[in-house]
Design a protein around this motif. Structure first.
Motif, PDB file in Angstrom:
ATOM      1  N   PHE A   3      18.381 129.115  87.112  1.00  0.00           N
ATOM      2  CA  PHE A   3      19.046 128.171  88.012  1.00  0.00           C
ATOM      3  C   PHE A   3      20.011 128.904  88.935  1.00  0.00           C
ATOM      4  O   PHE A   3      20.584 129.946  88.567  1.00  0.00           O
ATOM      5  CB  PHE A   3      19.825 127.131  87.208  1.00  0.00           C
ATOM      6  CG  PHE A   3      18.950 126.161  86.465  1.00  0.00           C
ATOM      7  CD1 PHE A   3      18.156 125.244  87.151  1.00  0.00           C
ATOM      8  CD2 PHE A   3      18.917 126.162  85.077  1.00  0.00           C
ATOM      9  CE1 PHE A   3      17.362 124.350  86.466  1.00  0.00           C
ATOM     10  CE2 PHE A   3      18.118 125.275  84.386  1.00  0.00           C
ATOM     11  CZ  PHE A   3      17.333 124.359  85.079  1.00  0.00           C
ATOM     12  N   ARG A   4      20.200 128.368  90.116  1.00  0.00           N
ATOM     13  CA  ARG A   4      21.179 128.901  91.052  1.00  0.00           C
ATOM     14  C   ARG A   4      22.580 128.555  90.584  1.00  0.00           C
ATOM     15  O   ARG A   4      22.836 127.464  90.092  1.00  0.00           O
ATOM     16  CB  ARG A   4      20.982 128.310  92.448  1.00  0.00           C
ATOM     17  CG  ARG A   4      19.757 128.818  93.182  1.00  0.00           C
ATOM     18  CD  ARG A   4      19.699 128.160  94.560  1.00  0.00           C
ATOM     19  NE  ARG A   4      20.901 128.451  95.331  1.00  0.00           N
ATOM     20  CZ  ARG A   4      21.494 127.606  96.155  1.00  0.00           C
ATOM     21  NH1 ARG A   4      21.028 126.358  96.282  1.00  0.00           N
ATOM     22  NH2 ARG A   4      22.556 127.960  96.851  1.00  0.00           N
ATOM     23  N   SER A 797      17.392 118.168  89.539  1.00  0.00           N
ATOM     24  CA  SER A 797      18.780 118.299  89.989  1.00  0.00           C
ATOM     25  C   SER A 797      19.753 118.143  88.826  1.00  0.00           C
ATOM     26  O   SER A 797      20.776 118.850  88.750  1.00  0.00           O
ATOM     27  CB  SER A 797      19.085 117.265  91.075  1.00  0.00           C
ATOM     28  OG  SER A 797      18.275 117.467  92.209  1.00  0.00           O
ATOM     29  N   SER A 799      19.165 118.843  85.632  1.00  0.00           N
ATOM     30  CA  SER A 799      19.078 120.054  84.803  1.00  0.00           C
ATOM     31  C   SER A 799      19.847 121.196  85.437  1.00  0.00           C
ATOM     32  O   SER A 799      20.583 121.940  84.751  1.00  0.00           O
ATOM     33  CB  SER A 799      17.598 120.451  84.614  1.00  0.00           C
ATOM     34  OG  SER A 799      16.874 119.389  84.034  1.00  0.00           O
ATOM     35  N   ALA A 800      19.698 121.354  86.748  1.00  0.00           N
ATOM     36  CA  ALA A 800      20.407 122.436  87.435  1.00  0.00           C
ATOM     37  C   ALA A 800      21.910 122.229  87.373  1.00  0.00           C
ATOM     38  O   ALA A 800      22.679 123.188  87.215  1.00  0.00           O
ATOM     39  CB  ALA A 800      19.934 122.524  88.879  1.00  0.00           C
ATOM     40  N   SER A 803      23.446 123.042  83.949  1.00  0.00           N
ATOM     41  CA  SER A 803      23.421 124.472  83.604  1.00  0.00           C
ATOM     42  C   SER A 803      24.621 125.218  84.149  1.00  0.00           C
ATOM     43  O   SER A 803      24.833 126.388  83.799  1.00  0.00           O
ATOM     44  CB  SER A 803      22.137 125.113  84.159  1.00  0.00           C
ATOM     45  OG  SER A 803      22.176 125.160  85.577  1.00  0.00           O
ATOM     46  N   GLN A 804      25.425 124.590  84.993  1.00  0.00           N
ATOM     47  CA  GLN A 804      26.533 125.285  85.635  1.00  0.00           C
ATOM     48  C   GLN A 804      27.683 125.511  84.655  1.00  0.00           C
ATOM     49  O   GLN A 804      27.895 124.731  83.709  1.00  0.00           O
ATOM     50  CB  GLN A 804      27.024 124.478  86.836  1.00  0.00           C
ATOM     51  CG  GLN A 804      25.951 124.173  87.857  1.00  0.00           C
ATOM     52  CD  GLN A 804      25.306 125.433  88.412  1.00  0.00           C
ATOM     53  OE1 GLN A 804      25.989 126.394  88.798  1.00  0.00           O
ATOM     54  NE2 GLN A 804      23.975 125.436  88.447  1.00  0.00           N
ATOM     55  N   SER A 871      17.950 124.137  93.560  1.00  0.00           N
ATOM     56  CA  SER A 871      18.220 124.179  92.117  1.00  0.00           C
ATOM     57  C   SER A 871      17.952 125.542  91.497  1.00  0.00           C
ATOM     58  O   SER A 871      18.638 125.926  90.533  1.00  0.00           O
ATOM     59  CB  SER A 871      17.377 123.114  91.399  1.00  0.00           C
ATOM     60  OG  SER A 871      17.644 121.820  91.914  1.00  0.00           O
ATOM     61  N   PHE A 872      16.957 126.275  91.988  1.00  0.00           N
ATOM     62  CA  PHE A 872      16.527 127.519  91.333  1.00  0.00           C
ATOM     63  C   PHE A 872      16.762 128.736  92.225  1.00  0.00           C
ATOM     64  O   PHE A 872      16.758 128.627  93.467  1.00  0.00           O
ATOM     65  CB  PHE A 872      15.031 127.460  91.005  1.00  0.00           C
ATOM     66  CG  PHE A 872      14.668 126.437  89.972  1.00  0.00           C
ATOM     67  CD1 PHE A 872      14.805 126.715  88.614  1.00  0.00           C
ATOM     68  CD2 PHE A 872      14.174 125.199  90.350  1.00  0.00           C
ATOM     69  CE1 PHE A 872      14.447 125.773  87.672  1.00  0.00           C
ATOM     70  CE2 PHE A 872      13.826 124.249  89.415  1.00  0.00           C
ATOM     71  CZ  PHE A 872      13.971 124.523  88.067  1.00  0.00           C
TER      72      PHE A 872
END
Length: 922
Positions: A3-4, A797, A799-800, A803-804, A871-872
């Motif tokens: 993820f970004r 979106s 999920s991304a 992950s932050q 997102s990625f």
């Protein structure tokens, strides 16, 4: 896949627009430009109209509508505006006559009207050389006794006679037309069926008006055309007798001679009135014949026939260009004398004569009404004074109302037509005149009521208001409830606007005394309704109304639709000025709402009245505020749920109110946590009873958010599970509502994804349990590819975001930890998120390719590509998916499509340097 990383604070700052203080509010109305100010000034000068739309202004160049002369009486005597207005008023008056005095299906007719039952064969072709005396033979039937005919047959026969007259006229058989016209006029001599007489008058005068029109056109044609058809002159609309040729005058004079030779008085008067405008061809003062005709009507012995004959005089005189209303005043004075004679007749022991007198007066009333309108039509103040003197009411122009009495029915219609200024400035004198004119020809209460209604037209200019109201209350206090209500209702606006609180107290006390211990009739309920609604409309605060003596007592006496209407006004007033906080008022309005709810027709919920009642009750519940008494307010909501169970929309309001109450209590601290749990329980029980899965879904999510606000994570999880169950049970709806429901579901799922950012995952039921449940639901439903694509993007979106290292927002409760803290540094948690997103990407392209619409398929591809790139981090796998999506978009959209171009540019910017060369193939 990876993820970004996102820095939401930095992104917000970079995307924020620069701000500067505005000189004026953007929604305020700035001064108009100079070239528009003139238009605004013109608009403001239009008598302060609410709104002036220049597109709706009358067009000065618009063509004037011309009425076909064959369909308009006024076409025979001029097409000016006044003639058109008079024609419409007469048509309306005739319709009113027939509606006011409906007739039975069967009509008994005397030998005088025997010609109606004869067939057309009785009328044979008559020679034009027939002697005039033959026209006088009434040819009465040899059969004795009354005959019965249906109303429709009677009307049909009269229409046949009208057609026969018209046909004979066009066949140049003027004698036959005249003979048939006389026979029609003779029908008005028959008053044996008195209730039918007004209808008979309308039908026969319609025929006579037609005869007058054709005679007028015949003579005018003689005056303008020669025998060979050549036109030698054109008479102007305001022509004089000196403009008419001798031949036309002789023809006109011949017609009046023929009519003058009719033996019976009543047909002779009616036929001359029919051709009355033709006097314009013979004399410069055609109105002079009116006084003679008025004198002739005194020879009519039958009161009913004479009254309607005078009515026809007033109608036909309007066809003359100028006339003095003095002859109409003579008609009124003559009818007054007849009324006096009727009233003075001795009554029988059984009161039969009284009933017949009342019926006769009622039948004669329209004649007085119409003549009065003609007298006061555009009358000046000086003319009004002269009329009152000539009617015997005023002593002089200075003293308009003397001490003499007046026939009450005449007084009623006089009062109806008097100018407002005269009524306002002489109210006390008129009141005294009503009191003195008690001859029983008309209900005096109606005269008192009419005076009140007329005074309300100009309340600010009424003199001696207190004396007038005192006198009226004193008089009507001796009457029954119905009369009392009718009169008081007319004066109530005067009492309220002049702040006459003492009189209002007396009025309500009088109603209470008259209405107690009796069953109130429908007419009385209508009067009570009008009075209570006026009182409610006058006051600003409902508590002031409830504090009035006897108001609630009177309200309890009402029932049925009138009670419902008053209750609706009370509910509207209760919530008009904001929240309802007084406990006594809340309880009282709640009981009123219960009564109103009981009147709702369950079988016909779509009825406008039912919907309005439901809206008012719902609005009341929403506006109740118990302040800091939270338990009391929740108890009120529970009571409303049981009391108003049939109002579907109210259940939604109850859930919203419960959630708002919980939020309000949370602001006071932890001490109300148990109360917040009670609110959650109330909402959880109420939501399943609401019809519509979309509504339930939104309410479950709203309540879950409130629970999370209170730190009730377990409650929030349970509510979210209920929302998922609701989503799972949703059946796709076919038809026109499918698109609307799809949008609703999509909106709810996106809201759920936003909420899940704050909801901590529960390892006991599995990490990412809820997002996985959403995916499972998507796979089990036959939703459209467009809808599934957007839900897939929402999950990617989500999920991304999860992950932050720092989530964009958290639950507003210190004890609720976000997933960024719960799973900080947990690689298995991130792996689960990547696995969830990867499973979505595997299905995303296939779902998009199943979209039947080419344009939609291209836009969906671009939307998904933007979501993935946002997102990625770009790697070979992600780039492969994006490349497929871009290729789909290129096949479906134009190469110049802005969305396509911007998406490719966005993709190129996010490609790492190692894969930059591949962007060219993209």
């Amino acid at each position: 896949m990876e993820f970004r990383a996102r820095n939401y604070i930095a992104e917000e700052q970079s995307h924020a627009l620069p701000r500067s203080r505005a000189a004026i509010h953007p929604l305020s109305s700035p001064s108009p430009p100079t070239h528009l100010r003139q238009v605004d000034d013109n608009v403001e000068n239009r008598n302060n109209e609410e709104f002036f739309d220049p597109l709706r202004a009358p067009d000065s160049n618009a063509p004037v509508k011309i009425v076909d002369g064959r369909d308009s009486e006024s076409s025979s005597y001029g097409n000016d505006d006044s003639a058109q207005v008079q024609m419409k008023e007469w048509t309306s008056f005739k319709r009113f006559l027939m509606q006011r005095f409906p007739v039975s299906k069967m009509i008994s007719i005397s030998s005088m009207s025997n010609m109606i039952v004869r067939g057309g064969k009785a009328y044979e072709k008559y020679s034009t050389s027939m002697h005039m005396e033959e026209l006088d033979d009434p040819q009465k039937s040899s059969e004795e006794g009354a005959k019965v005919i249906t109303w429709r047959e009677y009307v049909s026969r009269l229409h046949e006679l009208k057609e026969e007259i018209n046909g004979a006229w066009h066949n140049e058989d003027r004698v036959k037309s005249l003979k048939l016209s006389i026979k029609v006029a003779r029908l008005l001599m028959d008053t044996s069926v008195s209730n039918f007489y007004p209808t008979l008058f309308v039908l026969t005068t319609d025929v006579l008006d037609m005869v007058g029109n054709v005679v007028w056109e015949r003579i005018r044609q003689k005056a303008e055309f020669a025998e060979d058809g050549t036109k030698f002159c054109s008479l102007p609309e305001n022509f004089r007798a000196s403009d008419v040729c001798i031949d036309a005058k002789e023809t006109c004079y011949n017609w009046f001679c023929k009519v003058g030779s009719i033996r019976e008085l009543l047909p002779r008067i009616y036929l001359e009135l029919a051709i009355l405008p033709c006097w314009r061809f013979l004399t410069e003062q055609p109105a002079e014949s009116l006084q003679r005709l008025v004198m002739m009507t005194r020879g009519l012995a039958d009161p009913l026939a004479s009254a309607y004959c005078r009515l026809y005089i007033a109608h036909r005189a309007q066809k003359l260009p100028f006339y003095d209303t003095g002859y109409l005043i003579t008609c009124v004075n003559d009818i007054k004398l007849i009324f006096t004679q009727i009233s003075s007749a001795k009554e029988t022991a059984h009161g039969c004569l009284a009933d017949s007198k009342s019926s006769l007066v009622s039948l004669m009333e329209p004649a007085i009404e119409f003549i009065m309108k003609c007298i006061f039509n555009d009358a000046s103040l000086m003319r009004v004074g002269k009329v009152l003197v000539e009617l015997g009411i005023g002593r002089s122009q200075e003293e308009l109302f003397g001490g003499s009495s007046c026939v009450s029915i005449v007084l009623h219609h006089l009062l109806k037509e008097l100018p407002t200024d005269v009524v306002s400035s002489h109210a006390v004198d008129i009141l005294h005149l009503i009191k003195c004119s008690n001859d029983y020809s008309y209900d005096q209460c109606l005269n008192y009521r009419l005076l009140g209604l007329r005074l309300c037209e100009q309340i600010s200019q009424i003199g001696s208001v207190d004396d007038i109201v005192n006198e009226v209350i004193l008089v009507v206090s001796q009457c029954g409830l119905d009369e009392y209500l009718k009169v008081i209702d007319a004066y109530l606006d005067i009492v309220l606007q002049n702040q006459m609180d003492g009189h209002l107290k007396t009025i309500l006390e009088g109603i209470s005394e008259l209405a107690c211990d009796q069953v109130i009739a429908e007419d009385e309920l209508a009067g009570l309704q009008s009075i209570l609604v006026k009182v409610l409309s006058h006051f600003e605060d409902l508590e002031d109304v409830f504090s009035l003596n006897h108001f609630l007592q009177i309200l309890d006496l009402m029932h049925g639709s009138s009670r419902s209407i008053v209750n609706m006004h009370i509910l509207d007033m209760a919530t008009r000025n904001g929240y309802v906080r007084d406990p006594t008022s809340i309880q009282l309005i709640f009981e009123i709402s219960q009564e109103l709810h009981n009147d709702i027709d369950i079988a016909n919920k779509k009825n406008d009245d039912n919907q309005q009642q439901a809206r008012l009750i719902s609005h009341f519940v929403r506006m109740v505020d118990h302040g800091t008494e939270y338990e009391q307010h929740l108890a009120f909501l529970v009571e409303c749920r049981g009391a108003f169970s049939s109002i579907i929309e109210l259940k939604e309001i109850l859930v919203h109110s419960s959630n708002f109450l919980a939020t309000k209590a949370l602001k006071d601290g932890k001490k109300h946590l148990s109360f917040v749990k009670s609110c959650m329980a109330f909402s959880e029980v109420t939501i399943p009873s609401i019809s519509g899965h979309i509504k339930q879904l939104h309410l479950y999510l709203e309540t879950a958010e409130v629970a999370l606000l209170g730190g009730l994570v377990s409650h929030s999880d349970g509510l979210i599970d209920s929302a998922l169950d609701c989503l799972q049970s949703f059946d796709r709806m076919e038809g026109s509502r499918a698109a609307v429901d799809s949008d609703g579901i999509l909106s709810s799922i996106r809201k759920l994804c936003s909420l899940l950012i704050m909801v901590p995952d529960n390892p006991e039921v599995g990490i990412l349990h809820i997002p996985k449940s959403i995916l499972s639901i998507i796979h089990s439903q036959s939703w459209s590819p467009r809808m599934k694509t957007r839900i897939f993007c929402a999950i990617v979106s989500l999920s991304a975001t999860l992950s932050q290292g720092r989530l964009p927002y958290h639950a507003f409760h210190p004890e609720v930890m976000g997933n960024d803290l719960l799973f900080f540094g947990n690689s298995s948690y991130v792996h689960e998120l990547i696995s969830l997103a990867a499973s979505v990407l595997e299905n995303l392209v296939d779902v998009i390719e199943r979209e039947p619409s080419q344009a939609a398929r291209g836009n969906m591809s671009l939307e998904a590509c933007n979501c993935i790139v946002s997102s990625f981090k770009i790697n070979e796998h992600v780039l492969l998916v994006c490349s497929k999506l871009i290729e789909i978009a290129k096949l479906c959209l134009s190469a110049k499509d802005k969305y396509l171009i911007s998406t490719i540019s966005f993709l190129d910017k996010n490609l790492p340097a190692a894969t930059a060369a591949s962007s060219i193939t993209v």
